[in-house]
Design a protein around this motif. Structure first.
Motif, short mmCIF file in Angstrom:
data_model
loop_
_atom_site.label_atom_id
_atom_site.label_comp_id
_atom_site.label_asym_id
_atom_site.label_seq_id
_atom_site.Cartn_x
_atom_site.Cartn_y
_atom_site.Cartn_z
N SER A 1 96.58 60.98 34.67
CA SER A 1 96.13 62.14 35.44
C SER A 1 94.61 62.23 35.46
O SER A 1 94.02 62.64 36.47
CB SER A 1 96.73 63.42 34.86
N ARG A 2 93.94 61.82 34.38
CA ARG A 2 92.48 61.91 34.35
C ARG A 2 91.82 60.79 35.15
O ARG A 2 90.70 60.94 35.63
CB ARG A 2 91.96 61.89 32.91
N ILE A 3 92.51 59.68 35.32
CA ILE A 3 92.00 58.68 36.27
C ILE A 3 91.98 59.31 37.66
O ILE A 3 91.00 59.16 38.41
CB ILE A 3 92.87 57.41 36.26
N GLY A 4 93.04 60.03 38.00
CA GLY A 4 93.06 60.74 39.28
C GLY A 4 91.95 61.77 39.37
O GLY A 4 91.30 61.91 40.42
N SER A 5 91.72 62.51 38.28
CA SER A 5 90.63 63.49 38.29
C SER A 5 89.28 62.82 38.52
O SER A 5 88.44 63.33 39.26
CB SER A 5 90.62 64.25 36.96
N GLY A 6 89.07 61.67 37.86
CA GLY A 6 87.82 60.95 38.05
C GLY A 6 87.63 60.50 39.49
O GLY A 6 86.50 60.51 40.02
N LEU A 7 88.72 60.11 40.13
CA LEU A 7 88.65 59.74 41.54
C LEU A 7 88.12 60.89 42.38
O LEU A 7 87.17 60.74 43.17
CB LEU A 7 90.04 59.36 42.05
N LEU A 8 88.74 62.07 42.22
CA LEU A 8 88.36 63.20 43.05
C LEU A 8 86.97 63.72 42.71
O LEU A 8 86.23 64.17 43.60
CB LEU A 8 89.39 64.32 42.91
N MET A 9 86.60 63.69 41.43
CA MET A 9 85.26 64.12 41.06
C MET A 9 84.20 63.26 41.74
O MET A 9 83.12 63.73 42.09
CB MET A 9 85.09 64.03 39.54
N THR A 10 84.52 62.00 41.96
CA THR A 10 83.57 61.06 42.55
C THR A 10 83.46 61.22 44.06
O THR A 10 82.36 61.13 44.62
CB THR A 10 83.98 59.62 42.21
N VAL A 11 84.58 61.49 44.73
CA VAL A 11 84.58 61.40 46.20
C VAL A 11 84.72 62.72 46.92
O VAL A 11 84.40 62.80 48.11
CB VAL A 11 85.71 60.46 46.68
#
Length: 409
Positions: free
Chosen positions: A21-31
């Motif tokens: 889930s935090r990999i997903g969070s990192g994705l959205l935080m970036t883009v």
């Protein structure tokens, strides 16, 4: 919980779920911000206002959904909320106006903030005593690793800078989050907590000791925004340090948390030891603010050295403060209403996150060196207050009734 990977059991399942889930969070935080501004066409101000309004509405959900977790059981509710938030986030791909963005942001944020309280209630239910601190510390380290990995993947979308590339990141976040929920199903089911007696429903909101400690913790947690909000502008506009120093300080923080968060939690066994650790954290944070302030008075080499040492001192304080926070949030709560209490704790942290940018804009960024000194004094004062306030809050706790043994982690 020896080694890098925890033993089979609830913590391993939660760790795998957290990583995905935090990999997903990192994705959205970036883009996400770039998607809404470059692709959708919203202004930076519109995105900021929309997220702020959504954050205000999000303050209303943690306590009620935490209470629902107490009454219905946290595991199933967490899985349901996680998947719902992930699927609703796909609505961002249909947004083409500010008002559509605002509506989606409010709905997603309200449910997401409540999901955090339910997750904390689940951790409390499957761990006991100091185990909870170690578990939260481990999951925080996993969180940092996941966010870093997600940011790396998100950089691919930034490279291509197309609508399709950005939208793939949103879809990938949904897939990762829903998959992570499947791992949570491996956690043993937690029985609902029956309401006892005819007393008040919202007991966490009436617990003045817990509210006081949560308020102090929120005041101390302003330091989390220093590296994200204050340091970039301070480095560029007030020091001779090169711009890459900002990335260096973030790397120091991320790596130290990933490597030492679990180790820093050792020795924090009860509310008093947690309060003492937080008091030490306040003094360390004060020292780091002084070092950041001093970076404005020298050349490039001196500035980089002071900033790097300041970041190292700050992250050590962060490790102690977060570990103390993990124990206090759980141990000062009633085990019969952990979801409700975690809702209060999460709400206080959300408030801290919302006010931190303003505090940093007024103090270090607004006043310069004196502002850093005032901020450091604030952290030291709050840290000193922790010991007497925690003693008072612990003395007010009712004697807990006998509880069944929690599943082993």
């Amino acid at each position: 919980m020896k080694g890098v990977i925890p033993a089979p059991g609830p913590l391993r399942a939660l760790a795998l779920a957290t990583l995905l889930s935090r990999i997903g969070s990192g994705l959205l935080m970036t883009v996400s911000v770039l998607y809404f501004t470059r692709i959708v066409g919203l202004s930076v101000a519109e995105v900021g206002v929309g997220l702020t309004v959504a954050g205000l509405f999000g303050l209303l959900s943690a306590v009620p959904l935490g209470h629902l977790a107490d009454r219905r059981g946290p595991r199933g509710l967490f899985v349901l909320l996680s998947c719902t938030v992930a699927l609703l986030s796909l609505l961002y791909l249909l947004v083409d106006s500010f008002w559509q963005f605002l509506v989606v942001a409010v709905i997603v944020t309200v449910l997401d903030r409540g999901t955090g309280a339910v997750r904390a209630a689940l951790i409390a239910a499957v761990t006991q005593g100091s185990e909870r601190v170690a578990a939260r510390a481990y999951l925080r380290a996993v969180t940092n690793i996941g966010v870093m990995a997600g940011a790396g993947i998100g950089a691919l979308a930034l490279h291509y800078d197309t609508r399709t590339a950005y939208q793939v990141m949103f879809v990938l976040d949904t897939v990762l989050t829903c998959t992570s929920a499947l791992f949570v199903l491996a956690v043993p089911r937690v029985a609902p907590q029956p309401r006892s007696g005819d007393g008040p429903v919202w007991i966490a909101l009436r617990d003045r000791g817990y509210l006081a400690v949560a308020a102090l913790n929120a005041a101390m947690s302003i330091h989390y925004a220093v590296l994200d909000v204050a340091i970039p502008l301070w480095v560029v506009e007030h020091t001779e340090a090169p711009r890459w120093t900002v990335a260096l300080l973030l790397i120091i923080n991320t790596v130290v948390v990933a490597l030492f968060q679990v180790r820093s939690s050792r020795g924090i066994q009860d509310p008093l030891s947690a309060a003492r650790a937080t008091r030490t954290a306040g003094l360390l944070l004060m020292a780091s603010m002084v070092l950041f302030a001093g970076a404005s008075g020298g050349g490039a080499v001196v500035a980089v050295a002071l900033l790097a040492v300041g970041a190292l001192v700050q992250v050590i304080g962060e490790l102690l403060q977060s570990s103390g926070s993990f124990l206090l949030g759980f141990d000062l709560a009633s085990d019969a209403a952990q979801g409700q209490y975690q809702g209060v704790w999460n709400t206080s942290m959300s408030i801290s996150t919302m006010v931190a940018p303003t505090v940093l804009a007024l103090l270090p960024l607004g006043l310069g060196v004196p502002g850093w000194i005032i901020l450091g004094g604030w952290f030291a004062l709050v840290g000193v207050l922790f010991v007497p306030v925690v003693r008072w809050a612990a003395a007010r706790r009712p004697v807990p009734a006998a509880q069944p043994a929690a599943p082993q982690v």
